[in-house]
Design a protein around this motif. Structure first.
Motif, PDB file in Angstrom:
ATOM      1  N   GLU A  55      -3.017   6.267  -4.203  1.00 33.70           N
ATOM      2  CA  GLU A  55      -3.030   7.711  -3.998  1.00 33.70           C
ATOM      3  C   GLU A  55      -1.982   8.300  -4.922  1.00 33.70           C
ATOM      4  OE1 GLU A  55      -3.697  11.505  -2.788  1.00 33.70           O
ATOM      5  OE2 GLU A  55      -4.952   9.775  -2.502  1.00 33.70           O
ATOM      6  N   GLN A  70     -15.533   4.834  -6.138  1.00 34.08           N
ATOM      7  CA  GLN A  70     -14.754   5.915  -5.540  1.00 34.08           C
ATOM      8  C   GLN A  70     -15.654   6.625  -4.555  1.00 34.08           C
ATOM      9  OE1 GLN A  70     -13.073   8.390  -8.600  1.00 34.08           O
ATOM     10  NE2 GLN A  70     -13.080   6.677  -9.992  1.00 34.08           N
ATOM     11  N   TYR A  78      -8.099   7.161   4.727  1.00 32.46           N
ATOM     12  CA  TYR A  78      -8.776   6.416   3.659  1.00 32.46           C
ATOM     13  C   TYR A  78      -8.979   4.960   4.077  1.00 32.46           C
ATOM     14  CZ  TYR A  78      -7.494  10.193   0.371  1.00 32.46           C
ATOM     15  OH  TYR A  78      -7.335  11.381  -0.279  1.00 32.46           O
ATOM     16  N   GLN A 105      -3.125  10.871   5.774  1.00 30.57           N
ATOM     17  CA  GLN A 105      -4.219  10.905   4.807  1.00 30.57           C
ATOM     18  C   GLN A 105      -4.594   9.487   4.361  1.00 30.57           C
ATOM     19  OE1 GLN A 105      -3.148  13.116   1.311  1.00 30.57           O
ATOM     20  NE2 GLN A 105      -4.877  12.355   0.152  1.00 30.57           N
ATOM     21  N   LEU A 132      -5.179   0.346  -2.510  1.00 30.79           N
ATOM     22  CA  LEU A 132      -5.549   1.754  -2.414  1.00 30.79           C
ATOM     23  C   LEU A 132      -4.456   2.572  -3.086  1.00 30.79           C
ATOM     24  CD1 LEU A 132      -7.324   4.054  -1.154  1.00 30.79           C
ATOM     25  CD2 LEU A 132      -5.827   3.919   0.825  1.00 30.79           C
ATOM     26  N   ARG A 138     -11.790   4.582   6.476  1.00 25.35           N
ATOM     27  CA  ARG A 138     -13.085   4.726   5.793  1.00 25.35           C
ATOM     28  C   ARG A 138     -13.450   3.482   4.996  1.00 25.35           C
ATOM     29  NH1 ARG A 138     -11.467  10.251   3.565  1.00 25.35           N
ATOM     30  NH2 ARG A 138     -10.678  10.961   5.537  1.00 25.35           N
ATOM     31  N   ASP A 176      -7.875   9.479  -4.674  1.00 22.79           N
ATOM     32  CA  ASP A 176      -7.709   8.096  -4.255  1.00 22.79           C
ATOM     33  C   ASP A 176      -8.494   7.185  -5.175  1.00 22.79           C
ATOM     34  OD1 ASP A 176     -10.251   8.859  -3.286  1.00 22.79           O
ATOM     35  OD2 ASP A 176     -10.197   7.326  -1.755  1.00 22.79           O
ATOM     36  N   PHE A 228     -14.201   7.417  -0.965  1.00 26.35           N
ATOM     37  CA  PHE A 228     -13.659   7.381   0.383  1.00 26.35           C
ATOM     38  C   PHE A 228     -12.970   8.684   0.726  1.00 26.35           C
ATOM     39  CE2 PHE A 228     -14.132   2.985  -0.853  1.00 26.35           C
ATOM     40  CZ  PHE A 228     -14.901   2.532   0.199  1.00 26.35           C
ATOM     41  N   VAL A 229     -13.063   9.630  -0.201  1.00 29.07           N
ATOM     42  CA  VAL A 229     -12.544  10.967   0.044  1.00 29.07           C
ATOM     43  C   VAL A 229     -13.732  11.850   0.372  1.00 29.07           C
ATOM     44  CG1 VAL A 229     -11.314  12.915  -0.982  1.00 29.07           C
ATOM     45  CG2 VAL A 229     -10.686  10.603  -1.605  1.00 29.07           C
TER      46      VAL A 229
END
Length: 191
Positions: A78, A46, A94, A90, A76, A97, A59, A48-49
């Motif tokens: 969410e 985790q 992600y 949003q 992915l 990224r 995420d 990517f936020v």
């Protein structure tokens, strides 16, 4: 009191590989599922936020192999408990990224992995994720051709009957809790 108990519950449930696998088996469209080897599903790191947004958004990223192939796909996830008009933007952030991280790790790559974005929604009211074009207001059609458009799978637990959720071995009780957390029902009775 914890400001984001739903997010923590979501992460506790969906970071368990077997529960995530069962969820994807039940909720991915058959035309997507037929290409994935969920026996090789793994939870990716985790992160990517953005650090300062970590308490607001949840995420999760999974890597899964293609059936009979050398490639892989990212799934992915969410989670939303309230409608969020900018969720598609949003999710796009992600995805970018994830691809940037992939390019850093695979400097000679000439292709990118496919990312299948999913939103698990368990709010009190029905909600449809707006498309990207709607985020640009009254922009003329000639300009909207420059706006990226992509599919987001939305799984609205409110649309799934309790009996159906209860039948999902392993993951069902967790989804029922998420579905009914807002409506004041006695969760013991629901379960």
């Amino acid at each position: 009191m914890d400001p984001n108990p739903h997010d923590k519950f979501f992460k506790q449930v969906f970071t368990k590989r077997e529960l995530a696998r069962r969820f994807f088996q039940a909720f991915l469209p058959p035309e997507v599922l037929q290409h994935l080897d969920l026996s090789k599903l793994r939870v990716e790191k985790q992160g990517f936020v953005d650090q300062k947004l970590d308490e607001t958004f949840s995420d999760l990223l999974y890597r899964v192999a293609w059936k009979g192939g050398e490639g892989f796909v990212y799934l992915l996830m969410e989670h939303k408990s309230h409608p969020a008009p900018m969720v598609r933007f949003q999710v796009l952030g992600y995805m970018v990224r994830v691809w940037e991280q992939y390019m850093k790790q695979h400097k000679n790559a000439r292709t990118l992995p496919v990312i299948v974005p999913m939103v698990l929604y368990h709010g009190a009211n029905r909600w449809q994720v707006p498309d990207m074009r709607s985020l640009f207001g009254d922009a003329p059609d000639a300009l909207l051709g420059f706006v990226p458009e992509f599919q987001v799978l939305v799984d609205d637990l409110g649309e799934v009957p309790d009996k159906e959720l209860a039948c999902l071995r392993g993951i069902g009780p967790n989804l029922l809790v998420m579905k009914h957390i807002h409506n004041g029902q006695d969760l013991i009775r629901v379960l």
